[in-house]
Design a protein around this motif. Sequence first.
Motif, PDB file in Angstrom:
ATOM      1  N   ASP A  96      43.130  29.716  35.197  1.00 47.64           N
ATOM      2  CA  ASP A  96      44.350  29.455  35.990  1.00 47.64           C
ATOM      3  C   ASP A  96      44.000  29.819  37.115  1.00 47.64           C
ATOM      4  OD1 ASP A  96      46.835  28.956  36.999  1.00 47.64           O
ATOM      5  OD2 ASP A  96      47.669  28.892  34.878  1.00 47.64           O
ATOM      6  N   PRO A  97      44.393  28.907  38.313  1.00 47.65           N
ATOM      7  CA  PRO A  97      44.216  29.222  39.620  1.00 47.65           C
ATOM      8  C   PRO A  97      45.215  30.399  40.148  1.00 47.65           C
ATOM      9  CG  PRO A  97      44.843  26.875  39.438  1.00 47.65           C
ATOM     10  CD  PRO A  97      44.495  27.434  38.179  1.00 47.65           C
ATOM     11  N   LEU A  98      46.121  30.382  39.358  1.00 45.61           N
ATOM     12  CA  LEU A  98      47.326  31.527  39.783  1.00 45.61           C
ATOM     13  C   LEU A  98      46.759  32.735  39.639  1.00 45.61           C
ATOM     14  CD1 LEU A  98      50.480  30.052  37.658  1.00 45.61           C
ATOM     15  CD2 LEU A  98      50.094  30.169  40.298  1.00 45.61           C
ATOM     16  N   GLN A  99      45.705  32.988  38.941  1.00 48.80           N
ATOM     17  CA  GLN A  99      44.900  34.090  38.743  1.00 48.80           C
ATOM     18  C   GLN A  99      44.222  34.370  40.001  1.00 48.80           C
ATOM     19  OE1 GLN A  99      44.689  36.020  35.883  1.00 48.80           O
ATOM     20  NE2 GLN A  99      43.943  37.626  37.696  1.00 48.80           N
ATOM     21  N   GLU A 100      43.528  33.542  40.827  1.00 49.07           N
ATOM     22  CA  GLU A 100      43.141  34.029  41.939  1.00 49.07           C
ATOM     23  C   GLU A 100      44.200  34.080  42.911  1.00 49.07           C
ATOM     24  OE1 GLU A 100      40.280  34.627  42.776  1.00 49.07           O
ATOM     25  OE2 GLU A 100      39.874  34.295  44.843  1.00 49.07           O
ATOM     26  N   ILE A 101      45.213  33.425  42.999  1.00 49.14           N
ATOM     27  CA  ILE A 101      46.182  33.677  43.898  1.00 49.14           C
ATOM     28  C   ILE A 101      46.944  34.860  43.891  1.00 49.14           C
ATOM     29  CG2 ILE A 101      48.631  32.831  44.646  1.00 49.14           C
ATOM     30  CD1 ILE A 101      47.841  30.227  43.802  1.00 49.14           C
ATOM     31  N   SER A 102      47.147  35.218  42.562  1.00 46.79           N
ATOM     32  CA  SER A 102      47.617  36.480  42.230  1.00 46.79           C
ATOM     33  C   SER A 102      46.651  37.963  42.761  1.00 46.79           C
ATOM     34  CB  SER A 102      47.679  36.667  40.765  1.00 46.79           C
ATOM     35  OG  SER A 102      48.031  38.018  40.478  1.00 46.79           O
ATOM     36  N   ASN A 103      45.434  37.491  42.539  1.00 45.36           N
ATOM     37  CA  ASN A 103      44.427  38.491  43.072  1.00 45.36           C
ATOM     38  C   ASN A 103      44.571  38.694  44.540  1.00 45.36           C
ATOM     39  OD1 ASN A 103      43.546  38.862  40.534  1.00 45.36           O
ATOM     40  ND2 ASN A 103      41.633  37.506  40.475  1.00 45.36           N
ATOM     41  N   ARG A 104      44.678  37.552  45.361  1.00 48.07           N
ATOM     42  CA  ARG A 104      44.528  37.687  46.555  1.00 48.07           C
ATOM     43  C   ARG A 104      45.920  37.798  47.344  1.00 48.07           C
ATOM     44  NH1 ARG A 104      40.501  33.072  47.874  1.00 48.07           N
ATOM     45  NH2 ARG A 104      41.276  33.295  50.015  1.00 48.07           N
ATOM     46  N   VAL A 105      47.209  38.058  46.619  1.00 48.37           N
ATOM     47  CA  VAL A 105      48.361  38.024  47.403  1.00 48.37           C
ATOM     48  C   VAL A 105      48.508  38.999  48.569  1.00 48.37           C
ATOM     49  CG1 VAL A 105      49.682  39.530  45.637  1.00 48.37           C
ATOM     50  CG2 VAL A 105      50.660  37.661  46.457  1.00 48.37           C
ATOM     51  N   ALA A 106      47.927  39.953  48.334  1.00 44.92           N
ATOM     52  CA  ALA A 106      48.292  40.969  49.403  1.00 44.92           C
ATOM     53  C   ALA A 106      47.783  40.483  50.847  1.00 44.92           C
ATOM     54  CB  ALA A 106      47.641  42.224  49.300  1.00 44.92           C
ATOM     55  N   ASP A 107      46.303  39.712  50.784  1.00 47.13           N
ATOM     56  CA  ASP A 107      45.789  39.178  51.821  1.00 47.13           C
ATOM     57  C   ASP A 107      46.606  38.110  52.294  1.00 47.13           C
ATOM     58  OD1 ASP A 107      43.653  40.990  51.752  1.00 47.13           O
ATOM     59  OD2 ASP A 107      42.234  39.530  50.457  1.00 47.13           O
ATOM     60  N   LEU A 108      47.060  37.212  51.349  1.00 47.74           N
ATOM     61  CA  LEU A 108      47.722  35.850  51.981  1.00 47.74           C
ATOM     62  C   LEU A 108      49.095  36.320  52.389  1.00 47.74           C
ATOM     63  CD1 LEU A 108      47.234  34.131  48.389  1.00 47.74           C
ATOM     64  CD2 LEU A 108      46.466  33.150  50.684  1.00 47.74           C
ATOM     65  N   ALA A 109      49.622  37.443  52.218  1.00 50.86           N
ATOM     66  CA  ALA A 109      50.838  37.764  52.737  1.00 50.86           C
ATOM     67  C   ALA A 109      50.947  38.067  54.101  1.00 50.86           C
ATOM     68  CB  ALA A 109      51.509  38.955  51.975  1.00 50.86           C
ATOM     69  N   LYS A 110      49.478  38.496  54.679  1.00 48.40           N
ATOM     70  CA  LYS A 110      49.571  38.900  55.877  1.00 48.40           C
ATOM     71  C   LYS A 110      49.298  37.500  56.859  1.00 48.40           C
ATOM     72  CE  LYS A 110      46.787  42.972  54.740  1.00 48.40           C
ATOM     73  NZ  LYS A 110      45.464  43.393  54.269  1.00 48.40           N
TER      74      LYS A 110
END
Length: 504
Positions: free
Chosen positions: A168-182
């Motif tokens: 599920d692509p949500l997995q990848e989003i979840s893994n990178r959520v810290a980077d995405l928040a910046k």
Amino acid sequence: MAKKATNSGETMKKIVSLCKRRGFIFQSSEIYGGLKSCYDYGPLGIELKRNVKEEWWKSMVHTRDDIVGLDCSIIMHPRVWEASGHLAGFADPLVDCKLCKERFRADNAPRVEPGSEIVYREGGRADGKKLKGIAPQCGYVCPNCGGGELSDERLFNLMFRTSLGPVDPLQEISNRVADLAKLDNDERRKALGEIIKESAVYLRPETAQGMFVNFLNIQQSSRLKPPFGIAQIGKSYRNEITPGNLTFRTCEFEQMEMEFFVKPGDDEEWYKYWHKERFNWYVNLGMKKANLRMRDHTQDELAHYAKACADVEYFYPFETEDGEGVWGELEGVANRTDYDLSKHSEYSGKALVYFDPETKEKYTPYVIEPAAGADRATLAFLCDAYEDETLPDGEERTVLRFHPRLAPIKAAVFPLVKKDGMPEKSEAIYRSLLDAGVNAFHDVAGAVGRRYRRMDEAGTPYCITVDGQTAEDGTVTVRERDSMEQVRVPADGIVQYLQEKLRS
RNA sequence: GCGGGUGUAGCUCAGUGGUAGAGCGUCAGCUUCCCAAGCUGAAAGUCGAGGGUUCGACCCCCUUCACCCGCUCCA
């Protein structure tokens, strides 16, 4: 229009109620409160719809030598939708006006200089007071009232997106959520888009593209040369903004589409041909001519790929303000030119052309497309067949006057009374009909009048009754749905008798 | 998504702050030789869902879901 004794909304309500009562159409997942825009076909509904599709297939494929069939996957390569324009065109930014509640496409709105003075109508009324305001930063105003108090632009993806593959692509989003928040909003949106895109696939919004991408496969394997067509019946999916009116506009729907490939220059003639052909299909299946019309699209209505388009429209008894009903689309007949084949040639790098060995010409065929809605046709046949009839004796009955070939049940078999061997005899006749492939129904319960009326509501064209005379001379009565008249026919010739009736 | 309306038995609808009703339909039995007949009996409802107020909510309040009408899009 013809005067109607009752208003359209009432008729529609009765039809909806009959659909539920008799098992034509149910709301999907009803015990959970229903799901928006989703409907299920019950035992009678599916028979009707199957018959509609069967008639279409017969007229398009089985009775012609120039059209062949196709059944392609609902999920296709995402590049298909880039080439077809759906991926871009199905994602229009929409904006709501906070003053007059109008919703509009941002890219179609009147442009203004941000910060400049604008004039708008109070409350969005044409006769509203003229007021002055300041143009908003987005650089456009409401096309309805001219106001500048607008919602943010919102993206509506009109194709159903899902992901192909076990992760599920949500997995990848979840893994990178810290980077995405910046990231800031735009960057984050872009980054998320990239992640989704890795595995994104779409449920097809039309079956047509399957015919275009299989053009060469089919042309070569079937050894067909233009003019020839490819036909397909299948589900398509669109996130419609406003679904409604039972199965008229739903997010999941079934199409009956045919792409007819012709030599450029011959397209206008074939367009006229299919125009006429498709209108007559409905008429030949018993649809009332007064409820049908062809409507040419105006120039600004035409899709970007179409040179010409006309809709077969039906006058549906939907609830309207005037209570008259409303013209709604059944089918579109379009001249799609060489747009689709050219686009797929461009995006795939494969030349989707036809080489004529006689004239040594190479060309990209033009496409004439009759695209019908199976659910819409089914609904229209249902509405058209519906009648609350007052009989000469003052009694009322509800009857569905389906063309016999469309009727879900072709014949019902009854014993007149439940004794003297009549039920056994009617059961035998019923079995012989089933064996002959005639969809029949056997009913022994209650009085025969009640059984006739029940079959009227199901649209069954013929009722066969075994009575006292059957034992004497071997004949049964055949009661005709529309006239309610009866004729006596030998019981052992009943299968043939019905088959002849159903052929006409 | 916004505005207006609706939601009680399979269908059409009553209903009241104090334990859910009718008609039709459905099912079973009897009757019945041709158009929803008659008699007897029966089943059937999370009152759309969730929360709140209340001693007590189908009813009052909030939220939500679905349907219908209007705006927008399409087969």
